[in-house]
Design an enzyme around this catalytic site. Sequence first.
Site, PDB file in Angstrom:
ATOM      1  CG  HIS A 321      -2.094   0.929   1.061  1.00  0.00           C
ATOM      2  ND1 HIS A 321      -2.031   2.266   1.309  1.00  0.00           N
ATOM      3  CD2 HIS A 321      -3.361   0.671   0.650  1.00  0.00           C
ATOM      4  CE1 HIS A 321      -3.218   2.802   1.051  1.00  0.00           C
ATOM      5  NE2 HIS A 321      -4.040   1.865   0.658  1.00  0.00           N
ATOM      6  CG  ASP A 379      -8.063  -2.442  -2.739  1.00  0.00           C
ATOM      7  OD1 ASP A 379      -9.230  -2.058  -2.708  1.00  0.00           O
ATOM      8  OD2 ASP A 379      -7.091  -1.676  -2.618  1.00  0.00           O
TER       9      ASP A 379
HETATM   10  N1  ACO Z   1       4.314  -7.081  -5.623  1.00  0.00           N
HETATM   11  C1  ACO Z   1       5.654  -7.199  -5.699  1.00  0.00           C
HETATM   12  N2  ACO Z   1       6.537  -6.273  -5.261  1.00  0.00           N
HETATM   13  C2  ACO Z   1       6.033  -5.156  -4.733  1.00  0.00           C
HETATM   14  C3  ACO Z   1       4.641  -4.945  -4.631  1.00  0.00           C
HETATM   15  C4  ACO Z   1       3.773  -5.958  -5.085  1.00  0.00           C
HETATM   16  N3  ACO Z   1       2.458  -5.835  -5.002  1.00  0.00           N
HETATM   17  N4  ACO Z   1       4.415  -3.750  -4.064  1.00  0.00           N
HETATM   18  C5  ACO Z   1       5.619  -3.196  -3.824  1.00  0.00           C
HETATM   19  N5  ACO Z   1       6.605  -4.061  -4.232  1.00  0.00           N
HETATM   20  C6  ACO Z   1       8.044  -3.865  -4.064  1.00  0.00           C
HETATM   21  C7  ACO Z   1       8.619  -2.848  -5.004  1.00  0.00           C
HETATM   22  O1  ACO Z   1       9.048  -3.436  -6.213  1.00  0.00           O
HETATM   23  C8  ACO Z   1       9.759  -2.300  -4.196  1.00  0.00           C
HETATM   24  O2  ACO Z   1      10.802  -3.246  -4.237  1.00  0.00           O
HETATM   25  P1  ACO Z   1      12.358  -2.743  -4.150  1.00  0.00           P
HETATM   26  O3  ACO Z   1      12.491  -2.014  -2.845  1.00  0.00           O
HETATM   27  O4  ACO Z   1      13.139  -3.985  -4.229  1.00  0.00           O
HETATM   28  O5  ACO Z   1      12.532  -1.830  -5.324  1.00  0.00           O
HETATM   29  C9  ACO Z   1       9.227  -2.297  -2.774  1.00  0.00           C
HETATM   30  O6  ACO Z   1       8.238  -3.342  -2.751  1.00  0.00           O
HETATM   31  C10 ACO Z   1       8.589  -1.004  -2.352  1.00  0.00           C
HETATM   32  O7  ACO Z   1       7.611  -0.702  -3.292  1.00  0.00           O
HETATM   33  P2  ACO Z   1       7.195   0.729  -3.748  1.00  0.00           P
HETATM   34  O8  ACO Z   1       6.927   0.683  -5.221  1.00  0.00           O
HETATM   35  O9  ACO Z   1       8.141   1.749  -3.226  1.00  0.00           O
HETATM   36  O10 ACO Z   1       5.863   0.904  -2.981  1.00  0.00           O
HETATM   37  P3  ACO Z   1       4.841   1.971  -3.359  1.00  0.00           P
HETATM   38  O11 ACO Z   1       4.412   2.620  -2.095  1.00  0.00           O
HETATM   39  O12 ACO Z   1       5.328   2.876  -4.404  1.00  0.00           O
HETATM   40  O13 ACO Z   1       3.667   1.108  -4.003  1.00  0.00           O
HETATM   41  C11 ACO Z   1       1.623   0.116  -4.372  1.00  0.00           C
HETATM   42  C12 ACO Z   1       2.497   0.849  -3.384  1.00  0.00           C
HETATM   43  C13 ACO Z   1       1.490   0.934  -5.678  1.00  0.00           C
HETATM   44  C14 ACO Z   1       0.241  -0.059  -3.773  1.00  0.00           C
HETATM   45  C15 ACO Z   1       2.267  -1.240  -4.677  1.00  0.00           C
HETATM   46  O14 ACO Z   1       2.441  -1.948  -3.473  1.00  0.00           O
HETATM   47  C16 ACO Z   1       1.455  -2.062  -5.655  1.00  0.00           C
HETATM   48  O15 ACO Z   1       1.577  -1.871  -6.862  1.00  0.00           O
HETATM   49  N6  ACO Z   1       0.610  -3.030  -5.167  1.00  0.00           N
HETATM   50  C17 ACO Z   1      -0.228  -3.815  -6.004  1.00  0.00           C
HETATM   51  C18 ACO Z   1      -1.466  -3.047  -6.415  1.00  0.00           C
HETATM   52  C19 ACO Z   1      -2.442  -2.908  -5.269  1.00  0.00           C
HETATM   53  O16 ACO Z   1      -2.806  -3.844  -4.578  1.00  0.00           O
HETATM   54  N7  ACO Z   1      -2.919  -1.681  -5.059  1.00  0.00           N
HETATM   55  C20 ACO Z   1      -3.888  -1.433  -4.000  1.00  0.00           C
HETATM   56  C21 ACO Z   1      -3.403  -0.473  -3.031  1.00  0.00           C
HETATM   57  S1  ACO Z   1      -4.431   0.920  -3.085  1.00  0.00           S
HETATM   58  C22 ACO Z   1      -3.396   2.255  -2.938  1.00  0.00           C
HETATM   59  O17 ACO Z   1      -2.276   2.163  -2.538  1.00  0.00           O
HETATM   60  C23 ACO Z   1      -3.965   3.590  -3.316  1.00  0.00           C
END
Ligand code: ACO
Length: 444
Positions: A321, A379
């Site tokens: 998230h 979600d």
């Molecule tokens: N699957 C695999 N790896 C992930 C995921 C995931 N769902 N989410 C984050 N990561 C990884 C990233 O690749 C990153 O890895 P690294 O440090 O080795 O580069 C690390 O975890 C941190 O991720 P960020 O991209 O910095 O996290 P961010 O806060 O930008 O992303 C997000 C949050 C967009 C929700 C992401 O977790 C995602 O895409 N999740 C899947 C979609 C989802 O379920 N969305 C619902 C959430 S609703 C909302 O947030 C508004």
Amino acid sequence: MTRELPELPTVSAAPNEKATIRFQSDGRELELPIISPTHGPKTVDISRLYRETGYFAHDPGFLSTSSCQSKLTFIDGDRGILLHRGYSIEDLAQDSNYLEVCYLLLNGRLPSRQELAEFENVITRHTMVHEQFKTFFSGYRRDAHPMALMVGTVGALSAFYHDDTDVTDPRARMIATHRIVAKMPTICAMAYKYSVGQPFVYPRNDLDYAANFLHMCFSVPAEPYDVHPIVARAMDRFLILHADHEQNASTATVRIAGSSQANPYACIAAGVACLWGPAHGGANEAALRMLMEIGTKDRIGEYLARAKDKNDPFRLMGFGHRVYKNYDPRARVLRESFHEVLEYLGKQREPLFELAMELERLATEDDYFRERKLFPNVDFYSGITLHALGFPLAMFPALFALGRTIGWISQWKEMIEDENQRIARPRQLYVGAPIHPYVPITER
Ligand code: ACO
């Protein structure tokens, strides 16, 4: 039942605490006041920046900028805390119900027994829509997305209720607010019925808010639909968990639309439109689609490997998230409801749900996800819960919109009643062509 509240420090800036901006070009300095929130980061007030220096502040996506003062909702993503009017989401989801949460968000405090009874009575008695309203639906193609129906028909409410569109009149505002909360389930259910080709079902005043909504969705003239309390409770919780989430994209949209004094029905339609985008209201649908794509438990390993592979854009939907970096507090509550619903419906052994539980187990035990604090989010559980309740994927964002309506309208009301409110007018950093003379077409 009283639960232990998490530690959450209150914040206070020293009375004369200030930030100073210094411009290296000419050494000029500007002292800016620091404003203290109840909880959360202190805030630098930059509203005088342009007037006194001629500079704008640049912050696309509002990553560091608070756009308003609000008393409704507080989120601490690092600690996994979500509060509405100071009450934790866990307490509200366990011990309250959606209409009481609506009252709380709208009025700023929990109602007395009598106030709640009156509120429930008012909402219940406004659930019907004008009979002519049905004709709006028949103008849409049968295969229209429910959100397309919602955007259009919610906005169309302003064509039916002229008596409450004067936003400067507190009584008109209150009536409009009640109408919107009351009629949204009816419109949402009509969107569903239209999309599956079934006749619209009138509301029933003897049922509570969630049970009535399920009745309008799932009963048909040919046979009655008995709403079981466990199913109604899961629906009610889903609505509570989506009620408000401070200044997210759709809420900010509602506030900006309302800042021009547009009528509240038009503003809520703007919120629905914003929520429709897959980056906002589409995550639960994406999570369920991913489960369907994985298909069988033996393929989970392959998908986990893909999620961890930095050369593969695939991400595990429903995990992680942007704000909650510890745990999404809403996920914990909905997980419980999901299991209650599965047990009641006897669906524990359905392959898709078994697959979801196995994915949850394997991902939460996996070092990659543990180290990055990537937990299942709300979600993940809402997708599988809504699927278990019998809703098709296309209805998921519409159901989110139904729950979020109270947040939108409460934030709209707060914005209109804010003495410092003025029309939202963001600045921009112009990077287009410099001024140059017009070239007649014969000379181009
Ligand atoms: N699957 C695999 N790896 C992930 C995921 C995931 N769902 N989410 C984050 N990561 C990884 C990233 O690749 C990153 O890895 P690294 O440090 O080795 O580069 C690390 O975890 C941190 O991720 P960020 O991209 O910095 O996290 P961010 O806060 O930008 O992303 C997000 C949050 C967009 C929700 C992401 O977790 C995602 O895409 N999740 C899947 C979609 C989802 O379920 N969305 C619902 C959430 S609703 C909302 O947030 C508004």
